[in-house]
Design a protein around this motif. Sequence first.
Motif, PDB file in Angstrom:
ATOM      1  N   GLY A  77      -4.556  10.921   8.748  1.00  0.00           N
ATOM      2  CA  GLY A  77      -5.226  10.649   7.486  1.00  0.00           C
ATOM      3  C   GLY A  77      -4.597  11.410   6.339  1.00  0.00           C
ATOM      4  N   ALA A  78      -4.027  12.566   6.647  1.00  0.00           N
ATOM      5  CA  ALA A  78      -3.329  13.374   5.640  1.00  0.00           C
ATOM      6  C   ALA A  78      -1.851  13.005   5.561  1.00  0.00           C
ATOM      7  N   TRP A  79      -1.124  13.128   6.687  1.00  0.00           N
ATOM      8  CA  TRP A  79       0.334  13.021   6.583  1.00  0.00           C
ATOM      9  C   TRP A  79       0.829  11.593   6.337  1.00  0.00           C
ATOM     10  N   ALA A  80       0.103  10.588   6.805  1.00  0.00           N
ATOM     11  CA  ALA A  80       0.556   9.214   6.571  1.00  0.00           C
ATOM     12  C   ALA A  80       0.607   8.904   5.084  1.00  0.00           C
ATOM     13  N   VAL A  81      -0.351   9.447   4.341  1.00  0.00           N
ATOM     14  CA  VAL A  81      -0.394   9.250   2.897  1.00  0.00           C
ATOM     15  C   VAL A  81       0.581  10.180   2.187  1.00  0.00           C
ATOM     16  N   LEU A  82       0.570  11.459   2.568  1.00  0.00           N
ATOM     17  CA  LEU A  82       1.359  12.450   1.838  1.00  0.00           C
ATOM     18  C   LEU A  82       2.855  12.272   2.031  1.00  0.00           C
ATOM     19  N   ARG A  83       3.270  11.718   3.166  1.00  0.00           N
ATOM     20  CA  ARG A  83       4.722  11.520   3.337  1.00  0.00           C
ATOM     21  C   ARG A  83       5.243  10.441   2.399  1.00  0.00           C
ATOM     22  N   ARG A  84       4.355   9.591   1.889  1.00  0.00           N
ATOM     23  CA  ARG A  84       4.730   8.620   0.865  1.00  0.00           C
ATOM     24  C   ARG A  84       4.695   9.251  -0.526  1.00  0.00           C
ATOM     25  N   MET A  85       3.687  10.075  -0.762  1.00  0.00           N
ATOM     26  CA  MET A  85       3.550  10.692  -2.076  1.00  0.00           C
ATOM     27  C   MET A  85       4.565  11.804  -2.294  1.00  0.00           C
TER      28      MET A  85
ATOM     29  N   PHE B 287       0.825  -1.202   0.000  1.00  0.00           N
ATOM     30  CA  PHE B 287       0.000   0.000   0.000  1.00  0.00           C
ATOM     31  C   PHE B 287       0.862   1.256   0.000  1.00  0.00           C
ATOM     32  N   SER B 288       1.865   1.287   0.868  1.00  0.00           N
ATOM     33  CA  SER B 288       2.730   2.475   0.906  1.00  0.00           C
ATOM     34  C   SER B 288       3.474   2.646  -0.414  1.00  0.00           C
ATOM     35  N   ARG B 289       3.846   1.539  -1.047  1.00  0.00           N
ATOM     36  CA  ARG B 289       4.509   1.634  -2.350  1.00  0.00           C
ATOM     37  C   ARG B 289       3.540   2.126  -3.430  1.00  0.00           C
ATOM     38  N   ALA B 290       2.274   1.707  -3.340  1.00  0.00           N
ATOM     39  CA  ALA B 290       1.274   2.181  -4.308  1.00  0.00           C
ATOM     40  C   ALA B 290       1.059   3.679  -4.169  1.00  0.00           C
ATOM     41  N   TRP B 291       1.045   4.188  -2.931  1.00  0.00           N
ATOM     42  CA  TRP B 291       0.890   5.629  -2.729  1.00  0.00           C
ATOM     43  C   TRP B 291       2.068   6.398  -3.312  1.00  0.00           C
ATOM     44  N   ALA B 292       3.259   5.859  -3.109  1.00  0.00           N
ATOM     45  CA  ALA B 292       4.452   6.517  -3.643  1.00  0.00           C
ATOM     46  C   ALA B 292       4.409   6.556  -5.168  1.00  0.00           C
ATOM     47  N   ARG B 293       4.019   5.455  -5.790  1.00  0.00           N
ATOM     48  CA  ARG B 293       3.920   5.425  -7.250  1.00  0.00           C
ATOM     49  C   ARG B 293       2.858   6.399  -7.742  1.00  0.00           C
TER      50      ARG B 293
ATOM     51  N   THR C 288      -8.208  -6.043   3.682  1.00  0.00           N
ATOM     52  CA  THR C 288      -7.299  -6.724   4.592  1.00  0.00           C
ATOM     53  C   THR C 288      -7.776  -6.528   6.031  1.00  0.00           C
ATOM     54  N   LEU C 289      -7.135  -7.202   6.948  1.00  0.00           N
ATOM     55  CA  LEU C 289      -7.488  -7.134   8.377  1.00  0.00           C
ATOM     56  C   LEU C 289      -8.961  -7.464   8.606  1.00  0.00           C
ATOM     57  N   GLY C 290      -9.549  -8.200   7.691  1.00  0.00           N
ATOM     58  CA  GLY C 290     -10.929  -8.610   7.817  1.00  0.00           C
ATOM     59  C   GLY C 290     -11.920  -7.595   7.309  1.00  0.00           C
ATOM     60  N   SER C 291     -11.764  -6.350   7.750  1.00  0.00           N
ATOM     61  CA  SER C 291     -12.823  -5.358   7.535  1.00  0.00           C
ATOM     62  C   SER C 291     -12.303  -3.975   7.152  1.00  0.00           C
ATOM     63  N   ILE C 292     -11.153  -3.921   6.483  1.00  0.00           N
ATOM     64  CA  ILE C 292     -10.591  -2.647   6.037  1.00  0.00           C
ATOM     65  C   ILE C 292     -10.315  -2.739   4.534  1.00  0.00           C
ATOM     66  N   SER C 293     -10.988  -1.908   3.756  1.00  0.00           N
ATOM     67  CA  SER C 293     -10.717  -1.856   2.321  1.00  0.00           C
ATOM     68  C   SER C 293      -9.653  -0.807   2.041  1.00  0.00           C
ATOM     69  N   MET C 294      -8.599  -1.223   1.367  1.00  0.00           N
ATOM     70  CA  MET C 294      -7.518  -0.311   0.999  1.00  0.00           C
ATOM     71  C   MET C 294      -7.695   0.243  -0.415  1.00  0.00           C
ATOM     72  N   ARG C 295      -8.847   0.049  -1.001  1.00  0.00           N
ATOM     73  CA  ARG C 295      -9.096   0.502  -2.372  1.00  0.00           C
ATOM     74  C   ARG C 295      -8.799   2.000  -2.499  1.00  0.00           C
ATOM     75  N   SER C 296      -8.024   2.334  -3.481  1.00  0.00           N
ATOM     76  CA  SER C 296      -7.640   3.710  -3.769  1.00  0.00           C
ATOM     77  C   SER C 296      -7.854   3.966  -5.251  1.00  0.00           C
ATOM     78  N   LEU C 297      -8.207   5.200  -5.597  1.00  0.00           N
ATOM     79  CA  LEU C 297      -8.468   5.483  -6.993  1.00  0.00           C
ATOM     80  C   LEU C 297      -8.021   6.875  -7.386  1.00  0.00           C
ATOM     81  N   ARG C 298      -7.732   6.966  -8.675  1.00  0.00           N
ATOM     82  CA  ARG C 298      -7.374   8.244  -9.303  1.00  0.00           C
ATOM     83  C   ARG C 298      -8.429   8.578 -10.343  1.00  0.00           C
ATOM     84  N   ILE C 299      -8.885   9.804 -10.325  1.00  0.00           N
ATOM     85  CA  ILE C 299      -9.825  10.310 -11.323  1.00  0.00           C
ATOM     86  C   ILE C 299      -9.089  11.369 -12.149  1.00  0.00           C
ATOM     87  N   GLY C 300      -9.047  11.180 -13.455  1.00  0.00           N
ATOM     88  CA  GLY C 300      -8.382  12.145 -14.322  1.00  0.00           C
ATOM     89  C   GLY C 300      -6.915  11.816 -14.548  1.00  0.00           C
TER      90      GLY C 300
END
Length: 260
Positions: A115-123, A28-34, A248-260
């Motif tokens: 919710g912001a910095w955990a993602v943005l520090r990868r991106m 997941f962290s690698r997907a955010w970086a990409r 994963t973890l039973g009940s957490i969807s990591m689905r992420s999407l890009r529009i445009g």
Amino acid sequence: MEIESGVRMPVLFVGHGSPNNAVEENEFSRAWARAGGSLPRPRAVLCVSAHWETNGTRVTAAERPGTIHDFYGFPRPLYEVSYPAPGAPELAHRVREIVRRAAVLPDPARGLDHGAWAVLRRMYPEAETPVVQLSLDRTREPSHHYELGKELAGLRREGVLIVGSGNIVHNLGVMVGEDAAFDWAVEFDDTIRRLILSGDHDAIVRYPDLGRAARLSVPTNEHFLPLLYVLALRDEGDEIRFFADRVTLGSISMRSLRIG
């Protein structure tokens, strides 16, 4: 790459999951970086995070927002993470100008939640891109959040990357400590995937009508609402790409999407 004048920035929804994704090297962290590396370079980021709920709507207005460690029980290194991205008071003012569905109040003291910095520090690991957060008004219905999201559309042509950070499926009460997926979580995640691809935003806004899987997947809606802001910003012809798509973890969807 730099954004060209008048070119619409893409929009992202990121399933952020566990705070550990901020420090772990995983799919997941690698997907955010990409994802970050594939985007035009934004002038600033506007993040709608599941972890800032308020009565009314607020926007961060600090010149130097702090790093908020809004979780407990995690390894010490996670609490030592700092994401010193600058704020953008001028963007906060612009948000207040263009939003008409709510009186958006500036918050000069609020920092960036995980919710912001955990993602943005990868991106954007260099933490040089200014970041502003928009809060979720906990008193309003999902349709209000969707319609408010539409009012942010002009920012896409102003070099602003809008990021919704939450999870399509988020039920901590039944979460398990292993890489597993409950059938109802997979069902709801796939239902939302199909509705996104078909453009049926009304059904997504009215997610409680989708039955038992929806009720189990969205016991509280703060992690689901950021998706509505992102979907509201889709223009006709915008391509949709998923860059993470697993429960994963039973009940957490990591689905992420890009529009445009």
